[in-house]
Design a protein around this motif. Structure first.
Motif, PDB file in Angstrom:
ATOM      1  N   ARG A 123       0.836  -1.213   0.000  1.00 50.09           N
ATOM      2  CA  ARG A 123       0.000   0.000   0.000  1.00 50.09           C
ATOM      3  C   ARG A 123       0.866   1.257   0.000  1.00 50.09           C
ATOM      4  O   ARG A 123       0.626   2.197  -0.759  1.00 50.09           O
ATOM      5  CB  ARG A 123      -0.925  -0.009   1.221  1.00 50.09           C
ATOM      6  CG  ARG A 123      -1.654   1.304   1.449  1.00 50.09           C
ATOM      7  CD  ARG A 123      -2.721   1.186   2.505  1.00 50.09           C
ATOM      8  NE  ARG A 123      -2.241   0.695   3.774  1.00 50.09           N
ATOM      9  CZ  ARG A 123      -1.577   1.437   4.663  1.00 50.09           C
ATOM     10  NH1 ARG A 123      -1.291   2.701   4.398  1.00 50.09           N
ATOM     11  NH2 ARG A 123      -1.181   0.918   5.814  1.00 50.09           N
ATOM     12  N   ILE A 124       1.906   1.255   0.852  1.00 46.13           N
ATOM     13  CA  ILE A 124       2.779   2.435   0.959  1.00 46.13           C
ATOM     14  C   ILE A 124       3.500   2.689  -0.370  1.00 46.13           C
ATOM     15  O   ILE A 124       3.571   3.820  -0.843  1.00 46.13           O
ATOM     16  CB  ILE A 124       3.784   2.253   2.112  1.00 46.13           C
ATOM     17  CG1 ILE A 124       3.039   2.315   3.447  1.00 46.13           C
ATOM     18  CG2 ILE A 124       4.886   3.299   2.072  1.00 46.13           C
ATOM     19  CD1 ILE A 124       3.834   1.801   4.615  1.00 46.13           C
ATOM     20  N   ALA A 125       3.991   1.605  -0.977  1.00 52.82           N
ATOM     21  CA  ALA A 125       4.695   1.752  -2.264  1.00 52.82           C
ATOM     22  C   ALA A 125       3.750   2.310  -3.323  1.00 52.82           C
ATOM     23  O   ALA A 125       4.123   3.183  -4.111  1.00 52.82           O
ATOM     24  CB  ALA A 125       5.255   0.404  -2.696  1.00 52.82           C
ATOM     25  N   MET A 126       2.510   1.823  -3.325  1.00 53.94           N
ATOM     26  CA  MET A 126       1.521   2.300  -4.304  1.00 53.94           C
ATOM     27  C   MET A 126       1.214   3.786  -4.092  1.00 53.94           C
ATOM     28  O   MET A 126       1.118   4.543  -5.056  1.00 53.94           O
ATOM     29  CB  MET A 126       0.216   1.485  -4.196  1.00 53.94           C
ATOM     30  CG  MET A 126       0.274   0.187  -4.947  1.00 53.94           C
ATOM     31  SD  MET A 126       0.604   0.496  -6.699  1.00 53.94           S
ATOM     32  CE  MET A 126       0.465  -1.120  -7.365  1.00 53.94           C
ATOM     33  N   CYS A 127       1.053   4.187  -2.822  1.00 57.77           N
ATOM     34  CA  CYS A 127       0.789   5.607  -2.523  1.00 57.77           C
ATOM     35  C   CYS A 127       1.946   6.470  -3.024  1.00 57.77           C
ATOM     36  O   CYS A 127       1.735   7.526  -3.620  1.00 57.77           O
ATOM     37  CB  CYS A 127       0.619   5.817  -1.024  1.00 57.77           C
ATOM     38  SG  CYS A 127      -0.910   5.157  -0.381  1.00 57.77           S
ATOM     39  N   HIS A 128       3.163   5.993  -2.770  1.00 60.92           N
ATOM     40  CA  HIS A 128       4.361   6.709  -3.214  1.00 60.92           C
ATOM     41  C   HIS A 128       4.316   6.902  -4.729  1.00 60.92           C
ATOM     42  O   HIS A 128       4.577   7.992  -5.238  1.00 60.92           O
ATOM     43  CB  HIS A 128       5.599   5.903  -2.810  1.00 60.92           C
ATOM     44  CG  HIS A 128       6.895   6.430  -3.373  1.00 60.92           C
ATOM     45  ND1 HIS A 128       7.688   7.321  -2.684  1.00 60.92           N
ATOM     46  CD2 HIS A 128       7.513   6.200  -4.554  1.00 60.92           C
ATOM     47  CE1 HIS A 128       8.754   7.614  -3.435  1.00 60.92           C
ATOM     48  NE2 HIS A 128       8.671   6.945  -4.559  1.00 60.92           N
ATOM     49  N   MET A 129       3.967   5.818  -5.430  1.00 61.77           N
ATOM     50  CA  MET A 129       3.937   5.899  -6.905  1.00 61.77           C
ATOM     51  C   MET A 129       2.838   6.831  -7.405  1.00 61.77           C
ATOM     52  O   MET A 129       3.034   7.582  -8.361  1.00 61.77           O
ATOM     53  CB  MET A 129       3.726   4.501  -7.492  1.00 61.77           C
ATOM     54  CG  MET A 129       4.976   3.654  -7.413  1.00 61.77           C
ATOM     55  SD  MET A 129       4.622   1.972  -7.885  1.00 61.77           S
ATOM     56  CE  MET A 129       4.069   2.192  -9.530  1.00 61.77           C
ATOM     57  N   ILE A 130       1.669   6.762  -6.749  1.00 62.29           N
ATOM     58  CA  ILE A 130       0.548   7.611  -7.186  1.00 62.29           C
ATOM     59  C   ILE A 130       0.935   9.080  -7.027  1.00 62.29           C
ATOM     60  O   ILE A 130       0.714   9.898  -7.913  1.00 62.29           O
ATOM     61  CB  ILE A 130      -0.736   7.274  -6.384  1.00 62.29           C
ATOM     62  CG1 ILE A 130      -1.261   5.898  -6.796  1.00 62.29           C
ATOM     63  CG2 ILE A 130      -1.821   8.326  -6.596  1.00 62.29           C
ATOM     64  CD1 ILE A 130      -2.313   5.318  -5.864  1.00 62.29           C
ATOM     65  N   TYR A 131       1.561   9.415  -5.875  1.00 66.00           N
ATOM     66  CA  TYR A 131       1.963  10.809  -5.644  1.00 66.00           C
ATOM     67  C   TYR A 131       3.062  11.211  -6.626  1.00 66.00           C
ATOM     68  O   TYR A 131       3.027  12.300  -7.199  1.00 66.00           O
ATOM     69  CB  TYR A 131       2.444  10.991  -4.203  1.00 66.00           C
ATOM     70  CG  TYR A 131       2.825  12.414  -3.896  1.00 66.00           C
ATOM     71  CD1 TYR A 131       1.852  13.381  -3.668  1.00 66.00           C
ATOM     72  CD2 TYR A 131       4.163  12.821  -3.856  1.00 66.00           C
ATOM     73  CE1 TYR A 131       2.188  14.697  -3.400  1.00 66.00           C
ATOM     74  CE2 TYR A 131       4.506  14.132  -3.587  1.00 66.00           C
ATOM     75  CZ  TYR A 131       3.522  15.063  -3.360  1.00 66.00           C
ATOM     76  OH  TYR A 131       3.845  16.368  -3.114  1.00 66.00           O
ATOM     77  N   ARG A 132       4.032  10.303  -6.824  1.00 63.93           N
ATOM     78  CA  ARG A 132       5.124  10.620  -7.749  1.00 63.93           C
ATOM     79  C   ARG A 132       4.567  10.863  -9.153  1.00 63.93           C
ATOM     80  O   ARG A 132       5.021  11.766  -9.853  1.00 63.93           O
ATOM     81  CB  ARG A 132       6.136   9.476  -7.762  1.00 63.93           C
ATOM     82  CG  ARG A 132       7.365   9.824  -8.599  1.00 63.93           C
ATOM     83  CD  ARG A 132       8.551   8.971  -8.267  1.00 63.93           C
ATOM     84  NE  ARG A 132       8.471   7.687  -8.923  1.00 63.93           N
ATOM     85  CZ  ARG A 132       9.380   6.729  -8.766  1.00 63.93           C
ATOM     86  NH1 ARG A 132      10.392   6.916  -7.964  1.00 63.93           N
ATOM     87  NH2 ARG A 132       9.274   5.584  -9.396  1.00 63.93           N
ATOM     88  N   LYS A 133       3.592  10.060  -9.520  1.00 61.41           N
ATOM     89  CA  LYS A 133       2.964  10.236 -10.841  1.00 61.41           C
ATOM     90  C   LYS A 133       2.252  11.590 -10.905  1.00 61.41           C
ATOM     91  O   LYS A 133       2.355  12.307 -11.901  1.00 61.41           O
ATOM     92  CB  LYS A 133       1.964   9.098 -11.081  1.00 61.41           C
ATOM     93  CG  LYS A 133       1.229   9.190 -12.410  1.00 61.41           C
ATOM     94  CD  LYS A 133       2.145   8.876 -13.555  1.00 61.41           C
ATOM     95  CE  LYS A 133       1.450   9.076 -14.888  1.00 61.41           C
ATOM     96  NZ  LYS A 133       2.283   8.653 -15.999  1.00 61.41           N
ATOM     97  N   ALA A 134       1.525  11.931  -9.803  1.00 63.25           N
ATOM     98  CA  ALA A 134       0.773  13.197  -9.787  1.00 63.25           C
ATOM     99  C   ALA A 134       1.707  14.386 -10.019  1.00 63.25           C
ATOM    100  O   ALA A 134       1.324  15.370 -10.646  1.00 63.25           O
ATOM    101  CB  ALA A 134       0.033  13.346  -8.467  1.00 63.25           C
ATOM    102  N   LEU A 135       2.943  14.278  -9.529  1.00 64.64           N
ATOM    103  CA  LEU A 135       3.890  15.395  -9.671  1.00 64.64           C
ATOM    104  C   LEU A 135       4.381  15.575 -11.104  1.00 64.64           C
ATOM    105  O   LEU A 135       4.913  16.620 -11.444  1.00 64.64           O
ATOM    106  CB  LEU A 135       5.104  15.190  -8.753  1.00 64.64           C
ATOM    107  CG  LEU A 135       4.893  15.421  -7.263  1.00 64.64           C
ATOM    108  CD1 LEU A 135       6.201  15.229  -6.516  1.00 64.64           C
ATOM    109  CD2 LEU A 135       4.342  16.812  -6.959  1.00 64.64           C
ATOM    110  N   CYS A 136       4.250  14.531 -11.928  1.00 64.96           N
ATOM    111  CA  CYS A 136       4.775  14.707 -13.292  1.00 64.96           C
ATOM    112  C   CYS A 136       3.698  14.524 -14.364  1.00 64.96           C
ATOM    113  O   CYS A 136       4.001  14.168 -15.490  1.00 64.96           O
ATOM    114  CB  CYS A 136       5.975  13.788 -13.531  1.00 64.96           C
ATOM    115  SG  CYS A 136       5.701  12.091 -13.095  1.00 64.96           S
TER     116      CYS A 136
END
Length: 1247
Positions: A105-118
């Motif tokens: 879950r934490i890894a997925m949240c990290h990826m979703i936020y990282r994606k949102a930034l770009c």
């Protein structure tokens, strides 16, 4: 936790399989941990065999056979060790898989936020904040649940095969009848699982939509209240919620059937098995009965609960993974990182040749075309341009222009060469939650000397001195604690402090008044930055003379380029812009800002004093105003009282329904206990003869089993119905409470905190709490039934049961004290994750321009780590509790097993119940604790249903239908404060606005202009009297008042929905009226170009329209409302002078018969008003005709006019004089008002 996460976003990876990637990354955690479950499941199958052997010893009844007795002791020890092994292995397995779920879950949240930034600009249009919040709050949670059940997909069938083998040995082919029922249940459960996933995907779409709408409502609450639009928005949210609840209700009914079939499975299977066994002519013996019962119990949980749950969770997770994958594959911004050479750093420059680029390829017209220019060190390029034919707004062009340089807008053709690092000050000032210093430093190290010089250049020095904590003052969500001018200056200071090579400044002077604007231009743009290449976008034409080059854009084309004198000679459109506005010190009012940021006028007062004094450095210091900081999120303490449960149940069912539920719940264990008691009584005779197999017994069992099944299904369906109704009712109450609470609530609570209640807590109420609650009630009733039966047959079993119960309750109390608070901390640490996401999405362009993505990612991870700490604590405390409960149960099983051997008593019943109780007791106690933990969500929702409410929308005293027919507004000794303990921002205001009078309201930033409007609209209740056409506004309903006044707000807000709904949410006007209003504001052509015209769905917050166009839509709304009173709050802040002129003409023509109050920074827009009200520090300083005010050379208004420059001041004086001469000589002094009965009232005023 993050490990080697796969990278998404490139188009090459469109066929990517996220599930495979998760397994690839977490192979060491997920599949390997599944081996832990193997010995655990083996022990579960072996335990009944030991039980059977022990009962056989008693059946043989050989008291003198010592070998048999020692063997029996061995079996008793086997049962005890099995119980202990189960207690340890079970929780070890659950701890590991839950931890694995948390990591994923934490890894997925990290990826979703990282994606949102770009995300690219196109991708931003394809998603919404609501959707990303939903992905982070609900979708990723499916991984937590998935890992728990996943291994049962292979374990279930394996265990079933082993049990069939053992059953075959015990009762031969008859076991196939019971297994047939079990096998029939498995595909039924699989079908339920598929239906679940179908409902889940539909529910998720509705939840997205609801949270997106909620996000807009909370963001635009000030406008919604001023327009009195609460009801259409309530209808909109209720409509989405109703659709969402219908899907949740369907899935809850499925869940009810699923649970009922699980709890009934054992009874039906045993009934079918033994009926067939007896009918084929076999005799039942006690050992057979108990071995079969125990074996079926061992497999029942796996096959009828865990296996279908695994299918349900896999299908739900598949939906979530599909949604996450769709988001992760959205287009990204491709940034080219070319390392800068030393030469580039010395010769920083921007060169653009024949640039053509598109925001949207589907639209034929390019956003920018044939743009060419070069900016070298020490040069200032000013970019100006009017709103053209309406096809592409000016603001968006400027943004396009910036983003083509920033890399946000890829060039289709042409050359963009940027040598040196860029920094960018956005037009809409963006600040993030944190201290003012952290906002300015933005990740850079503090260099005291440079920092001081930046504060001085950006006129912030005095502000810092006035704040109690100086630059360490914490500012809230969306900068709610700063005024617009302060935010703009902090925004500019951030860019200046970066010490980059190239500066892109997007209209940074719009939010400040003339004096501060000039200071910023001279000391900052042409002072501290004078050696840098600068590109300044502006509507403030008085600064153009200082520019080295001027670029004129119109409809995406470069119309002209050259110096001020060259363009003046060339005679292009530029000159017509200048004729009227030459030397204009056009402070354009507050810059566009979030609807929630223009809040407390104490900030405005402070901002006014500080901004001017920062420039002048005067010695007479003003007293420091108290700074309003964001309140900590409240967290209740102690137990959750019975009244909270009562509120929860009463929200979903009436008293009669609750009584019916109690009776239904008591009826089932009653039936069952009676039947078991009879059966147990017969079993007492097992030493004498095998149990009889008469027809009567079979008929009796059939009747009871049938009744139990019917009652069970009814009970589950009614309970789920009641609990989901509770969720619906509480959501509606919370939403209505939010709509009715005063605006101040939204100023002191971050948007993430409010959305957390609507996303996560309502999510718990919708699905998790009903399931846990029903499960707890069922287990609790079964425990009561089992204890009742056991104690009626073997009274001595109560001896260990009672101390065990006391120990359990003590342990539960001890555990809950910690667990409940850990759960509350987990809920409150979740809010900053959402707030940070929301804040980052607003400042996305700034974050990218400053290349701060990595730092914001780290902040997000830090917020998430804090939440994970609380979550991990909750997980480990739950396991701590469970291990101790099961350990105590295994001690109980040991006592019972050896006690039976010593007392030679009813070993079968005692032991089978001890083992049944072991699992059930600890599960019941844990579920009761889990219910209490989940009730914290109910507590948080109920807290928001009891918010302070503003005055009623309608009262019994209704104004006449044609009120106000004149438009006379009277303020009588009005004092106004934004909160009971806040400073008074309007002091003893007495003034009168005559019918059909046009009044301009001026004053420096923070003089109380917007507060005057807030008092008129009763956004907070003022002291004193405000009368409109003789009616006291405080005596009538808020909607009666607000609907009769039109406002064109400072921050133009559009909402998701059709253009029609945005203009006319109540559907009160014909199409003809709507098109006419759009024509009046020159938007008809733009709307006709939309694919579905008036029915076109707007993007989130109307982002497919520019700020200027949104302002025009607000003007169209005002034209449609045809009210006698119109308030214009700095409405021309975001448009160029020509569009401003268009708006002013429309207002003069359309609102000729209305009383118009205009707040403005651009003096030319109000210089021809009938009268001008000058505010200073919350008091009326002057109030008369502009020409009269200009005769007083010591007055504030005269000084404001003089600050605009000589030429502009002369023009303003002339216009004021002309307007004064043309006006009729009837002149009524301030302070007179006629009431409805015709009597004359004279107010004492300061004049």
């Amino acid at each position: 936790f993050l490990g080697p996460i796969p990278i998404f976003g490139s188009k090459k990876k469109a066929n990517i399989d996220i599930s495979a990637d998760i397994l690839c990354v977490y192979y060491s955690t997920v599949p390997v941990k599944s081996l832990d479950t193997f010995p655990f499941e083996v022990i579960k199958v072996i335990q009944p065999v030991f039980l059977g052997k022990l009962i056989q010893y008693f059946e043989r009844s050989e008291p003198d056979n010592m070998a048999a007795l020692y063997e029996a002791y061995g079996y008793a020890a086997g049962i005890s060790l099995s119980a202990l092994g189960l207690a340890l292995l079970h929780h070890l397995y659950f701890y590991h898989v839950q931890r694995a779920g948390m990591k994923i879950r934490i890894a997925m949240c990290h990826m979703i936020y990282r994606k949102a930034l770009c995300l690219s600009a196109t991708a931003m249009g394809q998603t919404t904040t609501g959707q990303i919040v939903n992905l982070l709050s609900n979708d990723v949670n499916k991984f937590d649940e998935l890992t728990i059940f996943l291994h049962y997909l292979w374990m279930g069938p394996l265990q079933a095969a082993a049990v069939i083998g053992l059953l075959w040995q015990e009762i031969g082919a008859s076991c196939l009848a019971g297994m047939a029922v079990l096998i029939f249940l498995m595909p039924l459960q699989t079908m339920f699982g598929k239906l679940f996933s179908k409902y889940r995907s539909k529910t998720a779409a509705f939840t997205d939509s609801r949270i997106r709408t909620m996000n807009e409502v909370v963001s635009g609450i000030r406008i919604i209240k001023m327009y009195a639009w609460e009801k259409p928005f309530a209808a909109l949210v209720n409509d989405v919620r109703r659709k969402e609840i219908s899907k949740i209700m369907s899935s809850s009914y499925l869940r009810g059937l699923n649970m009922a079939s699980f709890f009934m499975a054992n009874k039906i299977i045993l009934f079918v098995t033994f009926t067939v066994y007896v009918l084929v002519g076999n005799k039942i013996s006690a050992s057979r009965v108990f071995v079969v019962v125990s074996l079926y119990s061992a497999i029942r949980l796996t096959v009828t609960l865990f296996f279908p749950a695994a299918i349900e969770k896999v299908s739900e997770s598949a939906i979530s993974i599909r949604r996450i994958k769709k988001f992760l594959l959205l287009d990204e911004l491709v940034k080219s990182h070319v390392p800068l050479t030393q030469e580039d750093k010395k010769e920083a420059s921007v060169e653009i040749q024949d640039l053509i680029c598109y925001w949207d390829k589907s639209i034929d017209a390019p956003t920018l075309q044939n743009v060419s220019f070069t900016v070298k060190p020490g040069q200032l390029l000013a970019v100006i341009g009017p709103v053209g034919a309406g096809k592409v707004s000016h603001i968006k062009l400027i943004l396009s222009f910036h983003f083509s340089i920033l890399g946000e807008l890829p060039a289709e053709k042409g050359v963009v060469k940027v040598k040196g690092e860029l920094t960018y000050a956005s037009q809409q000032p963006w600040v993030f939650p944190g201290t003012i210093r952290s906002n300015i430093l933005f990740g850079k190290e503090l260099q005291p000397q440079r920092y001081e010089s930046v504060l001085r250049a950006c006129a912030l020095k005095r502000d810092m001195e006035l704040l109690p904590d100086g630059d360490l003052t914490v500012i809230g969500d969306r900068g709610a604690t700063l005024s617009g001018g302060q935010k703009a200056r902090v925004n500019l200071a951030r860019a200046v402090y970066q010490d980059a090579y190239i500066y892109l400044l997007d209209d940074p002077l719009s939010a400040v008044d003339a004096e501060v604007g000039r200071h910023l231009f001279e000391q900052c743009i042409c002072g501290i930055l004078k050696d840098k290449p600068r590109i300044l976008v502006t509507h403030q034409l008085q600064y153009l003379k200082a520019a080295n080059q001027i670029l004129v854009l119109k409809e995406g084309h470069m119309v002209a380029r050259g110096t001020y004198s060259e363009l003046l000679r060339s005679g292009v459109d530029f000159t017509s812009l200048l004729k009227k506005d030459e030397e204009e010190e056009g402070e354009k009012g507050e810059a566009p800002r979030s609807p929630r940021s223009r809040t407390l006028s104490q900030n405005s007062v402070r901002s006014h004093s500080s901004s001017v004094l920062s420039v002048k450095n005067e010695s007479n210091q003003l007293p420091a105003e108290p700074v309003h900081t964001v309140a900590e999120e409240t967290r209740t303490e102690g137990t959750i009282g019975l009244h909270m449960y009562w509120k929860y149940f009463r929200a979903g069912a009436n008293v009669l329904m609750l009584i019916l539920l109690v009776l239904l719940n008591l009826a089932q264990p009653g039936f069952l206990s009676w039947h078991l008691c009879r059966y147990a009584h017969d079993q007492n005779m097992l030493h004498v003869s095998p149990i009889g197999n008469g027809d009567l017994c079979i008929l009796c069992s059939s009747g009871l089993t049938g009744a139990t099944v019917i009652f069970s299904f009814m009970r589950f369906l009614i309970m789920f119905n009641a609990l989901v109704n509770s969720a619906e009712t509480l959501h509606n109450r919370m939403f209505n409470s939010i709509l009715r609470t005063p605006v101040r609530f939204f100023d002191i609570n971050p948007i993430g905190r409010i959305l957390n209640r609507f996303a996560k807590d309502i999510g718990h109420l919708d699905s998790l709490l009903p399931w846990t609650f029903v499960d707890f009630i069922q287990v609790f009733l079964q425990i009561i039934g089992v204890i009742a039966v056991a104690s009626s047959v073997i009274p001595w079993i109560l001896i260990p049961v009672i101390p065990l119960l006391i120990a359990f309750l003590f342990l539960r109390r001890y555990f809950l004290r910690t667990s409940r608070d850990v759960k509350r901390i987990e809920s409150t640490t979740r809010s900053p994750v959402f707030s940070h996401l929301s804040s980052s999405l607003q400042g996305l362009w700034t974050i990218r321009a400053f290349k701060a993505e990595e730092r914001f990612q780290q902040t997000f991870d830090a917020h998430q780590d804090l939440h994970s700490e609380a979550w991990f604590l909750f997980l480990t405390t739950s396991r701590w509790f469970a291990v101790r409960l099961d350990g105590m149960c295994s001690v109980f099983v040991t006592i019972t097993a050896f006690g039976c051997l010593l007392l030679k008593d009813n070993v079968g019943l005692a032991l089978s119940y001890a083992i049944t109780l072991m699992g059930m007791f600890q599960w019941g106690v844990r579920q009761s604790a889990e219910v209490e933990n989940l009730m914290t969500s109910v507590e948080r929702v109920v807290e928001y249903t009891e918010l302070e409410s503003e005055a009623p929308w309608e009262t019994q005293k209704r104004p006449p239908p044609d009120w106000p027919n004149r438009g006379l507004i009277t303020f009588d000794r009005v004092n106004f404060s934004y909160s009971s303990d806040g400073p008074v921002v309007l002091k003893n205001i007495s003034a009168m606005f005559r019918p059909r009078e046009k009044v301009g309201i001026v004053g420096r930033t923070g003089a109380g202009k917007s507060s005057l409007i807030s008092a008129l609209f009763r956004l907070t209740e003022p002291e004193g009297k405000i009368l409109v056409d003789g009616v006291l506004t405080s005596e009538i309903g808020l909607h009666d008042l607000r609907q009769k006044m039109s406002i064109i707000p400072q921050d133009p807000v559009l909402f998701t929905g059709t253009m029609r709904k945005n203009l006319d949410p109540f559907s009160q006007h014909s199409d003809h009226d709507l098109w006419n209003s759009l024509k009046e504001v020159q938007l008809k052509a733009a709307v006709e170009e939309l694919p579905a015209k008036l029915e076109t769905e707007l993007a989130e917050s109307g982002s497919n329209f520019s700020v200027g166009q949104r302002q025009l839509v607000c003007l169209a709304r005002a034209i449609l409302r045809k009210n006698r009173i119109l308030i214009i709050d700095e409405a021309t802040a975001n448009v160029d002078p020509r569009t401003d002129e268009l708006i002013q003409k429309t207002i003069r023509a359309k609102f000729k018969e209305c009383t118009v109050l205009t707040i403005a920074h651009r003096l030319n827009t109000i210089i021809d008003s009938d009268r001008i009200l000058v505010l200073d520090a919350g008091r009326i300083h002057e109030y008369d005709a502009p020409h009269v005010l200009l005769q007083n050379q010591n007055g504030i208004f005269y000084k404001m006019v003089q600050q605009t420059g000589k030429a502009e001041a002369a023009s303003l004086l002339q216009t004021a004089k002309q307007a004064y001469m043309n006006r009729s000589p009837v002149h009524q002094l301030n302070g007179f008002a006629t009431t409805r009965d015709g009597s004359l009232v004279i107010f004492e005023t300061a004049l």
